[in-house]
Design a protein around this motif. Sequence first.
Motif, mmCIF file in Angstrom:
data_model
loop_
_atom_site.group_PDB
_atom_site.id
_atom_site.type_symbol
_atom_site.label_atom_id
_atom_site.label_comp_id
_atom_site.label_asym_id
_atom_site.label_seq_id
_atom_site.Cartn_x
_atom_site.Cartn_y
_atom_site.Cartn_z
ATOM 1 N N TYR A 172 -5.359 90.781 -42.953
ATOM 2 C CA TYR A 172 -5.907 89.428 -43.124
ATOM 3 C C TYR A 172 -7.437 89.402 -43.163
ATOM 4 N N THR A 173 -8.087 90.550 -43.032
ATOM 5 C CA THR A 173 -9.550 90.609 -43.014
ATOM 6 C C THR A 173 -10.192 89.902 -44.207
ATOM 7 N N PRO A 174 -9.591 89.955 -45.414
ATOM 8 C CA PRO A 174 -10.200 89.217 -46.531
ATOM 9 C C PRO A 174 -10.346 87.710 -46.279
ATOM 10 N N GLN A 175 -9.708 87.194 -45.229
ATOM 11 C CA GLN A 175 -9.882 85.781 -44.892
ATOM 12 C C GLN A 175 -11.324 85.480 -44.477
ATOM 13 N N TYR A 176 -12.095 86.499 -44.138
ATOM 14 C CA TYR A 176 -13.515 86.272 -43.865
ATOM 15 C C TYR A 176 -14.157 85.539 -45.047
ATOM 16 N N GLU A 177 -13.758 85.917 -46.251
ATOM 17 C CA GLU A 177 -14.312 85.290 -47.447
ATOM 18 C C GLU A 177 -14.004 83.794 -47.471
ATOM 19 N N ILE A 185 -12.112 77.776 -34.790
ATOM 20 C CA ILE A 185 -12.270 78.943 -33.924
ATOM 21 C C ILE A 185 -11.204 79.967 -34.309
ATOM 22 N N VAL A 186 -11.648 81.186 -34.614
ATOM 23 C CA VAL A 186 -10.754 82.200 -35.178
ATOM 24 C C VAL A 186 -10.945 83.536 -34.465
ATOM 25 N N ASN A 187 -9.825 84.185 -34.086
ATOM 26 C CA ASN A 187 -9.919 85.564 -33.594
ATOM 27 C C ASN A 187 -9.838 86.481 -34.819
ATOM 28 N N VAL A 188 -10.880 87.275 -34.994
ATOM 29 C CA VAL A 188 -11.047 88.043 -36.221
ATOM 30 C C VAL A 188 -10.974 89.546 -35.966
ATOM 31 N N ALA A 189 -10.767 90.310 -37.055
ATOM 32 C CA ALA A 189 -10.729 91.764 -36.980
ATOM 33 C C ALA A 189 -11.125 92.353 -38.328
ATOM 34 N N SER A 190 -11.777 93.496 -38.298
ATOM 35 C CA SER A 190 -12.325 94.116 -39.509
ATOM 36 C C SER A 190 -11.362 95.025 -40.252
ATOM 37 N N LYS A 223 -22.468 95.526 -33.071
ATOM 38 C CA LYS A 223 -23.398 95.777 -34.179
ATOM 39 C C LYS A 223 -22.619 96.195 -35.435
ATOM 40 N N GLU A 224 -21.630 97.070 -35.271
ATOM 41 C CA GLU A 224 -20.812 97.504 -36.414
ATOM 42 C C GLU A 224 -20.041 96.334 -37.011
ATOM 43 N N ILE A 225 -19.492 95.484 -36.144
ATOM 44 C CA ILE A 225 -18.744 94.309 -36.604
ATOM 45 C C ILE A 225 -19.674 93.381 -37.379
ATOM 46 N N GLN A 226 -20.838 93.121 -36.812
ATOM 47 C CA GLN A 226 -21.818 92.235 -37.439
ATOM 48 C C GLN A 226 -22.213 92.760 -38.823
ATOM 49 N N ASN A 227 -22.511 94.050 -38.907
ATOM 50 C CA ASN A 227 -22.896 94.653 -40.190
ATOM 51 C C ASN A 227 -21.752 94.600 -41.193
ATOM 52 N N PHE A 228 -20.546 94.912 -40.744
ATOM 53 C CA PHE A 228 -19.376 94.873 -41.621
ATOM 54 C C PHE A 228 -19.196 93.479 -42.218
ATOM 55 N N CYS A 229 -19.276 92.470 -41.372
ATOM 56 C CA CYS A 229 -19.070 91.091 -41.830
ATOM 57 C C CYS A 229 -20.158 90.650 -42.800
ATOM 58 N N ARG A 230 -21.371 91.016 -42.505
ATOM 59 C CA ARG A 230 -22.500 90.611 -43.357
ATOM 60 C C ARG A 230 -22.443 91.330 -44.707
ATOM 61 N N ILE A 231 -22.236 92.648 -44.676
ATOM 62 C CA ILE A 231 -22.262 93.451 -45.902
ATOM 63 C C ILE A 231 -21.061 93.163 -46.793
ATOM 64 N N GLU A 290 2.561 80.317 -26.141
ATOM 65 C CA GLU A 290 1.112 80.249 -26.064
ATOM 66 C C GLU A 290 0.441 81.484 -26.638
ATOM 67 N N ALA A 291 1.080 82.644 -26.528
ATOM 68 C CA ALA A 291 0.445 83.899 -26.944
ATOM 69 C C ALA A 291 -0.002 83.855 -28.400
ATOM 70 N N ILE A 292 -1.156 84.455 -28.642
ATOM 71 C CA ILE A 292 -1.643 84.640 -30.004
ATOM 72 C C ILE A 292 -0.819 85.797 -30.579
ATOM 73 N N LYS A 293 -0.270 85.597 -31.766
ATOM 74 C CA LYS A 293 0.608 86.611 -32.349
ATOM 75 C C LYS A 293 -0.150 87.704 -33.094
ATOM 76 N N TRP A 294 -1.317 87.357 -33.704
ATOM 77 C CA TRP A 294 -2.029 88.347 -34.506
ATOM 78 C C TRP A 294 -3.452 87.872 -34.770
ATOM 79 N N ASN A 295 -4.212 88.722 -35.435
ATOM 80 C CA ASN A 295 -5.574 88.384 -35.844
ATOM 81 C C ASN A 295 -5.571 87.181 -36.783
ATOM 82 N N PHE A 296 -6.676 86.481 -36.809
ATOM 83 C CA PHE A 296 -6.908 85.346 -37.699
ATOM 84 C C PHE A 296 -6.018 84.138 -37.403
ATOM 85 N N THR A 297 -5.683 83.951 -36.110
ATOM 86 C CA THR A 297 -5.100 82.687 -35.669
ATOM 87 C C THR A 297 -6.264 81.704 -35.594
ATOM 88 N N LYS A 298 -6.018 80.490 -36.056
ATOM 89 C CA LYS A 298 -7.103 79.512 -36.183
ATOM 90 C C LYS A 298 -6.825 78.266 -35.351
#
Length: 160
Positions: free
Chosen positions: A38-43, A29-34, A76-84, A121-129
Amino acid sequence: MQSIYDFKVKSIDGQETTLAPYKGNVLLIVNVASKCGYTPQYEGLESLYKKYKEKGLVVLGFPCNQFANQEPGTEKEIQNFCRINYGVTFPMFSKIEVNGDNAHPLYVYLKSKQTGILGTEAIKWNFTKFLVDKEGKVVARFGSSTKPEELEEEIETLLK
């Protein structure tokens, strides 16, 4: 809430559901951002998902705009960004908050089960897993700088 599978979530296309469909799987489970460094971690996340989904791994992406407004788009923008840009096929969910008074109950639960550095406990940034075993136990937490491919050994162990 006793089980991770009881939490209500909304898919990125707006469907109300729970995590129950993923019962018996290993979850990442990952909090993500476009718009994050760290966005290249989507790959890497998609690569893990493709490699291990037949063995029972499911990656779950939860967009979050709480860190420097790095996820400003609509679902919708997030979904398209991730897919494309990354060919994402793993399940994505509606944008949530992971910290503060409006933190999604799922993230309140995850953070309580696996704290961060020095017990915070706090999440420090995007892409905490968060890694969840087949029984629904939150077994590990990894910071943003941990690349998805670095989790392969632990995932393989949980999939056995």
